[in-house]
Design a protein around this motif. Structure first.
Motif, PDB file in Angstrom:
ATOM      1  N   ASN A   1      -7.805   1.487   0.312  1.00  0.00           N
ATOM      2  CA  ASN A   1      -9.236   1.814   0.307  1.00  0.00           C
ATOM      3  C   ASN A   1     -10.080   0.580   0.589  1.00  0.00           C
ATOM      4  O   ASN A   1     -11.030   0.273  -0.117  1.00  0.00           O
ATOM      5  CB  ASN A   1      -9.635   2.447  -1.041  1.00  0.00           C
ATOM      6  CG  ASN A   1     -11.016   3.094  -0.970  1.00  0.00           C
ATOM      7  OD1 ASN A   1     -11.463   3.498   0.098  1.00  0.00           O
ATOM      8  ND2 ASN A   1     -11.705   3.172  -2.104  1.00  0.00           N
ATOM      9  N   ARG A   2      -9.706  -0.123   1.662  1.00  0.00           N
ATOM     10  CA  ARG A   2     -10.421  -1.329   2.068  1.00  0.00           C
ATOM     11  C   ARG A   2     -10.853  -1.164   3.530  1.00  0.00           C
ATOM     12  O   ARG A   2     -10.299  -1.796   4.433  1.00  0.00           O
ATOM     13  CB  ARG A   2      -9.519  -2.563   1.909  1.00  0.00           C
ATOM     14  CG  ARG A   2      -9.028  -2.844   0.488  1.00  0.00           C
ATOM     15  CD  ARG A   2     -10.098  -3.504  -0.358  1.00  0.00           C
ATOM     16  NE  ARG A   2     -10.368  -4.848   0.104  1.00  0.00           N
ATOM     17  CZ  ARG A   2      -9.774  -5.949  -0.401  1.00  0.00           C
ATOM     18  NH1 ARG A   2      -8.901  -5.840  -1.389  1.00  0.00           N
ATOM     19  NH2 ARG A   2     -10.090  -7.142   0.058  1.00  0.00           N
ATOM     20  N   PRO A   3     -11.846  -0.311   3.809  1.00  0.00           N
ATOM     21  CA  PRO A   3     -12.218  -0.049   5.205  1.00  0.00           C
ATOM     22  C   PRO A   3     -12.689  -1.281   5.960  1.00  0.00           C
ATOM     23  O   PRO A   3     -12.632  -1.319   7.195  1.00  0.00           O
ATOM     24  CB  PRO A   3     -13.347   0.986   5.081  1.00  0.00           C
ATOM     25  CG  PRO A   3     -13.858   0.851   3.679  1.00  0.00           C
ATOM     26  CD  PRO A   3     -12.667   0.451   2.856  1.00  0.00           C
TER      27      PRO A   3
ATOM     28  N   GLY B   1       0.816  -1.208   0.000  1.00  0.00           N
ATOM     29  CA  GLY B   1       0.000   0.000   0.000  1.00  0.00           C
ATOM     30  C   GLY B   1       0.851   1.258   0.000  1.00  0.00           C
ATOM     31  O   GLY B   1       0.568   2.216  -0.734  1.00  0.00           O
TER      32      GLY B   1
ATOM     33  N   GLU C   1       1.217   4.118  -2.938  1.00  0.00           N
ATOM     34  CA  GLU C   1       1.027   5.545  -2.676  1.00  0.00           C
ATOM     35  C   GLU C   1       2.214   6.364  -3.176  1.00  0.00           C
ATOM     36  O   GLU C   1       2.034   7.467  -3.714  1.00  0.00           O
ATOM     37  CB  GLU C   1       0.821   5.762  -1.178  1.00  0.00           C
ATOM     38  CG  GLU C   1       0.478   7.195  -0.798  1.00  0.00           C
ATOM     39  CD  GLU C   1       0.180   7.342   0.678  1.00  0.00           C
ATOM     40  OE1 GLU C   1      -0.849   7.954   1.020  1.00  0.00           O
ATOM     41  OE2 GLU C   1       0.971   6.838   1.499  1.00  0.00           O
TER      42      GLU C   1
ATOM     43  N   ALA D   1      -5.922  -0.781   5.214  1.00  0.00           N
ATOM     44  CA  ALA D   1      -7.291  -0.296   5.015  1.00  0.00           C
ATOM     45  C   ALA D   1      -7.292   1.105   4.423  1.00  0.00           C
ATOM     46  O   ALA D   1      -8.081   1.413   3.513  1.00  0.00           O
ATOM     47  CB  ALA D   1      -8.039  -0.314   6.350  1.00  0.00           C
ATOM     48  N   ARG D   2      -6.407   1.953   4.927  1.00  0.00           N
ATOM     49  CA  ARG D   2      -6.338   3.335   4.440  1.00  0.00           C
ATOM     50  C   ARG D   2      -5.730   3.403   3.038  1.00  0.00           C
ATOM     51  O   ARG D   2      -6.281   4.055   2.138  1.00  0.00           O
ATOM     52  CB  ARG D   2      -5.509   4.172   5.418  1.00  0.00           C
ATOM     53  CG  ARG D   2      -5.355   5.637   5.021  1.00  0.00           C
ATOM     54  CD  ARG D   2      -4.415   6.393   5.956  1.00  0.00           C
ATOM     55  NE  ARG D   2      -3.018   6.048   5.742  1.00  0.00           N
ATOM     56  CZ  ARG D   2      -2.295   5.308   6.562  1.00  0.00           C
ATOM     57  NH1 ARG D   2      -2.831   4.795   7.650  1.00  0.00           N
ATOM     58  NH2 ARG D   2      -1.021   5.057   6.296  1.00  0.00           N
TER      59      ARG D   2
END
Length: 584
Positions: free
Chosen positions: A220-222, A165, A169, A216-217
């Protein structure tokens, strides 16, 4: 708490500087020496990246006395050069303790390094540019190993997801999201009550929590926050009054070791704010009090607080935490139904460089009454542990010569005033292999044992050892009744493992070795810090001083009781009265 972190970070800066290698002829030039090994490493715990996080956080923080300090900046530059030199051509690092060219250990570093890079990149301070260039180059070089590398353990998957992740980013590489999705497709390995596979409350549960928060952040997998919430709420019941985390049944190296809540600070603080959860806020405050320094590279608290300044503010409201409770964890978990499906998985019970963790989801009971904290456990060598004020009974373990080693309890049933635990072991013998199944080598002059189809042998003369432990609460403490009928004449040994810091002030003891005695009779009293635990039930039904394959815990004082089947034996544990039913 923020000021406390800034001050402790400044102290960590000074310690790191004193350990940095400045001899240009030294192979570790620019790295910081791990005091335990005398070597400079690139890893996320005792390695140079951890010191780099301390230095970088100080340079970026106006509240630090080392803010934009040119000497610290130069030290940081040397460290980035060291890290680049020790990065392998495939982009990985080797942490030093094991796992050479390790994707997961590289991922741990990536998670911390990426956050430090992001913090420094926000500073708009030109002298930082060589440091930023070196750090970004290291991170870019990790892309191939992060996109292709594998894991050993359950939590490694979530570390890789967080690292992927961060790389997405920073570099916008869509393959990083795709690789993380492959790991996440395996599903979450957590029980409804919040227990992760490795049952590692001291280390790896906190690792899984913070890594999934990042994933999660960043991905984008809350929904990845749901298992984290489960674990964080479970941990409310897995801390002793002193702040020591319950590690009595861990499946990893924290088993029986002393750990505190500090690794959980970020998970609790982040979700307490996002969820406006006062219980999580209360746990965050408790964890914050345990923070002796900002933490290791992969989970440096101060770096995260500087990236998310809102985390520096006190909580609006924090709930008081329970001091009186009785809680069974995993009591309703359908563990055996999952175990029955294991054969269909196809791995035949074999896994390399890891464990299958078949004890995952085994029931655990936790009881707290003020400053008294009790744990009853299944599927581990210990079935009972107790903290009473400062006095620590770390483990009660039954071992026997039947299947040489400890006898774990497999079942737990609640009683009106306690619990019934049951353990069973089987051992038999194996007949000859049928002639039609023998390999060609059996008919030659040499027939190796390992070439015979042992799975085809018929079982004969199987014996069963069944043990019950009835653990009952009394007005002054606890009783433990152990019962075993057959086979007869099986030598057994019950060990009471106490904290090394206390002393025995009574009891008939025969020294076996340092910090290990046979308890033959009389009242045994263990004391520390003004608190005590007094036991009755000492016996010496045989003279053996140990049981093969039953290794006692290190750093404890062990008292052994020798039993012989059949036995029906009751031990009483009386607790010093000053704090029974008391609070913190």
């Amino acid at each position: 708490m923020y000021k406390q972190l800034v001050d402790s970070n400044d102290r960590a800066v000074e310690k790191g500087i004193s350990r940095q290698v400045l001899d240009t002829e030294n192979r570790y030039y620019g790295g910081t020496i791990d005091p335990h090994t005398g070597v400079a490493w690139v890893n996320h715990t005792t390695g140079t990246p951890t010191d780099m996080c301390y230095w970088g956080a100080a340079l970026a923080n106006p509240d630090s006395k080392y803010y934009r300090n040119m000497e610290i900046l130069d030290r940081l530059r040397l460290a980035t050069e060291f890290v680049l030199r020790f990065q392998h051509e495939d982009g990985s690092i080797s942490p030093g303790w094991t796992n050479y060219h390790s994707p997961p250990d590289t991922a741990f570093v990536v998670v911390g390094y990426a956050q430090l890079y992001q913090l420094l990149a926000k500073q708009e301070w030109a002298p930082l540019q060589p440091v930023l260039d070196n750090m970004l180059l290291f991170l870019e070089r990790t892309l191939p190993v992060m996109l292709t590398g594998g894991v050993h353990t359950p939590n490694h998957r979530w570390v890789l997801c967080a690292a992927l992740g961060f790389l997405h980013e920073l570099f916008g590489v869509e393959e990083a999201v795709q690789r993380a999705s492959q790991w996440l497709a395996e599903g979450m390995d957590i029980t409804p009550d919040g227990e992760w596979t490795e049952r590692s409350n001291g280390i790896y549960s906190a690792v899984s929590d913070i890594m999934l928060i990042h994933a999660a952040r960043l991905l984008n997998r809350p929904e990845l926050l749901d298992p984290v919430r489960q674990n964080l709420h479970m941990m409310v019941y897995l801390v002793h009054p002193s702040g020591e985390v319950v590690t009595d049944y861990s499946g990893r190296q924290d088993l029986g070791s002393v750990h505190d809540l500090s690794p959980y600070y970020l998970p609790y603080a982040i979700l307490a704010r996002s969820d406006k959860d006062t219980v999580l806020a209360g746990m965050a405050e408790w964890a914050g009090r345990a923070l002796a320094d900002p933490g290791v590279c992969s989970a440096n608290v101060l770096v995260r607080l500087l990236l998310e300044p809102e985390l520096q503010q006190p909580f609006e409201s924090a709930a008081g935490l329970p001091e009186q409770y009785e809680k069974i964890l995993n009591g309703d978990f359908l563990r055996h139904s999952y175990l029955q499906e294991m054969e269909s998985a196809g791995h035949q019970g074999r896994i390399f460089h890891s464990r299958l963790h078949t004890d995952f989801g085994a029931p655990v009971a936790r009881i707290r009454d003020g400053d008294t904290s009790v744990t009853l456990i299944t599927e581990t060598p210990s079935f009972f542990a107790l903290r009473h004020g400062a006095a620590r009974l770390l483990a009660v373990q039954l071992a026997s010569y039947f299947y040489p080693g400890f006898v774990p309890m497999q079942e737990m049933t609640r009683l009106p005033e306690g619990y019934l635990l049951k353990g069973e072991q089987k051992k038999g013998y194996y007949g000859p292999v049928e002639g039609a199944l023998l390999p060609p080598s059996a008919g030659t002059a040499l027939s190796p044992w390992y070439l015979l189809p042992h799975q085809s042998r018929l079982l004969t003369h199987e014996q069963t050892l069944s043990v019950e432990a009835e653990v009952q609460r009394t007005g002054t403490g606890w009783t433990i009744r152990l019962h075993c009928e057959e086979p007869g004449e099986v030598m057994a040994q019950l060990s009471f493992n106490f904290g090394w810091e206390g002393n025995f002030t009574s009891g008939e003891l025969q020294t076996v070795e340092e910090d290990c005695c046979l308890w033959t009779g009389g009242k045994l009293r263990y004391t520390y810090g003004g608190d005590w635990i007094e036991l009755t039930g000492g016996e010496m039904a045989h003279r053996a001083t140990s049981v093969r394959e039953a290794k006692l815990q290190n750093n404890c004082k062990a008292v052994l009781v020798n039993l012989m089947t059949p036995f029906d034996k009751t031990f009483t544990l009386t607790l010093s009265p000053s704090i029974i039913g008391g609070g913190n």
